[in-house]
Design an enzyme around this catalytic site. Sequence first.
Site, PDB file in Angstrom:
ATOM      1  N   CYS A  73       0.850  -1.187   0.000  1.00  0.00           N
ATOM      2  CA  CYS A  73       0.000   0.000   0.000  1.00  0.00           C
ATOM      3  C   CYS A  73       0.888   1.241   0.000  1.00  0.00           C
ATOM      4  CB  CYS A  73      -0.928  -0.024   1.214  1.00  0.00           C
ATOM      5  SG  CYS A  73      -2.081   1.354   1.207  1.00  0.00           S
ATOM      6  N   THR A 307     -26.604   1.424   8.933  1.00  0.00           N
ATOM      7  CA  THR A 307     -27.555   1.129   7.850  1.00  0.00           C
ATOM      8  C   THR A 307     -28.389   2.365   7.535  1.00  0.00           C
ATOM      9  OG1 THR A 307     -29.355  -0.274   7.077  1.00  0.00           O
ATOM     10  CG2 THR A 307     -29.322   0.207   9.434  1.00  0.00           C
ATOM     11  N   TYR A 308     -28.786   2.433   6.275  1.00  0.00           N
ATOM     12  CA  TYR A 308     -29.693   3.492   5.847  1.00  0.00           C
ATOM     13  C   TYR A 308     -31.008   2.860   5.407  1.00  0.00           C
ATOM     14  CZ  TYR A 308     -25.198   5.824   5.793  1.00  0.00           C
ATOM     15  OH  TYR A 308     -23.964   6.307   6.166  1.00  0.00           O
ATOM     16  N   THR A 319     -31.558  -4.574   6.027  1.00  0.00           N
ATOM     17  CA  THR A 319     -30.390  -5.196   5.370  1.00  0.00           C
ATOM     18  C   THR A 319     -29.532  -5.978   6.359  1.00  0.00           C
ATOM     19  OG1 THR A 319     -29.067  -3.203   5.693  1.00  0.00           O
ATOM     20  CG2 THR A 319     -30.220  -3.398   3.588  1.00  0.00           C
TER      21      THR A 319
HETATM   22  C1  LIG Z   1     -23.747  -2.325   2.221  1.00  0.00           C
HETATM   23  C2  LIG Z   1     -25.117  -1.866   1.802  1.00  0.00           C
HETATM   24  C3  LIG Z   1     -25.848  -2.880   1.020  1.00  0.00           C
HETATM   25  C4  LIG Z   1     -25.888  -1.362   2.997  1.00  0.00           C
HETATM   26  C5  LIG Z   1     -27.260  -0.761   2.730  1.00  0.00           C
HETATM   27  N1  LIG Z   1     -27.253   0.314   1.778  1.00  0.00           N
HETATM   28  C6  LIG Z   1     -27.849  -0.283   4.054  1.00  0.00           C
HETATM   29  O1  LIG Z   1     -28.225   0.847   4.188  1.00  0.00           O
HETATM   30  O2  LIG Z   1     -27.959  -1.032   4.974  1.00  0.00           O
END
Ligand SMILES: CC(C)C[C@H](N)C(=O)O
Length: 413
Positions: A73, A307-308, A319
Amino acid sequence: MWRRGTRGPSAYIPVSQITGPYVGDNIAAVMGLHPDYLHVFWKTQHQLLRMDGALSLPERHYVAIMASARHQCTYLVSLHSSCFLQVGGDPRWLEGFDAAPLKLRKLNDLNKILAHRPWLINKEHIEILLSSQGGHSWSLAELIHALLLLTHFHALSSFILGCGIYLSEDNNAVPRPPSPDIPLNEGCSKLQEAERVLAEIKKLDEEGEETSQEEMETRFEREKRECAMVPTNGDNSKAVCFPGILHFLEDPGFGYIDFTRRGEQAPPTFRAHDYTWEDHGYSLLQRLNPEVGQLLDDKFQVAFNLTYHTCATHSGVDTSKLRRAIWNYIQCIYGIRYDDYDYGEVNQLLERSLKVYMKTVTCHPERVTRLLYNDFWRQFKHSEKVHLNFLLLEARLQAALLYCLRAITRFMT
Ligand SMILES: CC(C)C[C@H](N)C(=O)O
């Protein structure tokens, strides 16, 4: 703000996607897509490099250089070479290991094993360093500090190379030699992959049946064997080394085991329930280095729970199964098994080109290319790929720490 049309902080992420204010610090610019994570990452790194600690400031940067050199790196090697000089380090050490004190050279073995095959660490490695004769021995506090730095910088190298982060302009950028790409013939089916993942998550939520312990174990062993067969990019290519890196590398050919070669075994299984981060690793660290222990615990949690509730263009999605599959797949690469997890989920949720990318970033980050980065999750946002890289960084870091903290526990008892 980053201006459109200029070179952004990453070779893979268009500058228009970079929204934060961190011009000039390319790591922060990319991590800044997720400010909560950036915040706890910064605090940890600051603690390791600047605050009270057993190692001197130049030693810390030197350990950072040694660790980053394992994955070639150049970003980190170059950055920490400058920092090393800024804090009064002896310029001769930068000519290579031969000029560095014996004490630091003794870390070489541990550096190499931790970077590539952490399951090989045992209490003898710890014993040798703590008990060396002739005034070159390590204290336990120093060794812990060094181990924390090594694992931090191995994992950060994965993040930097996984996201294609450029060296900042003022650091004499050297382009990386391109590595050959392996063809991934999955074609346009990729375009529905977000929908496919959503459908799989839904299926898993609806399935109620219990799987027996034996079956769970079989599924883990199968996944471990299969993940050993997942190729990484440029598998058969010889490592190309930078001139500026070679002199910080001992035994450059030592890498993650290439299981495709005959006779090589997958790592032995480490049962995460016998030595957990929460009950064992973290509590040992609480005694040995409480500040960093706490920060690491926070950082793991922020990364794991971030998470979003989105999945590509879909919102309102839970998710957690997908994120857990990512985390557990990375630790499975290192032989770590969670008894209560059904590894069948990994196969349902992670498609092949994603696994190839994940394994390359984790085990051979120097081989990541734009093609590999572009080839999975085509509908997903760049910020989601950066988010994925946090999970990779932290799961990898935790795996290495579990192995070395277990070795220290064994040494102490
Ligand atoms: C790594 C992604 C798939 C996470 C997803 N956008 C979430 O808000 O949890």
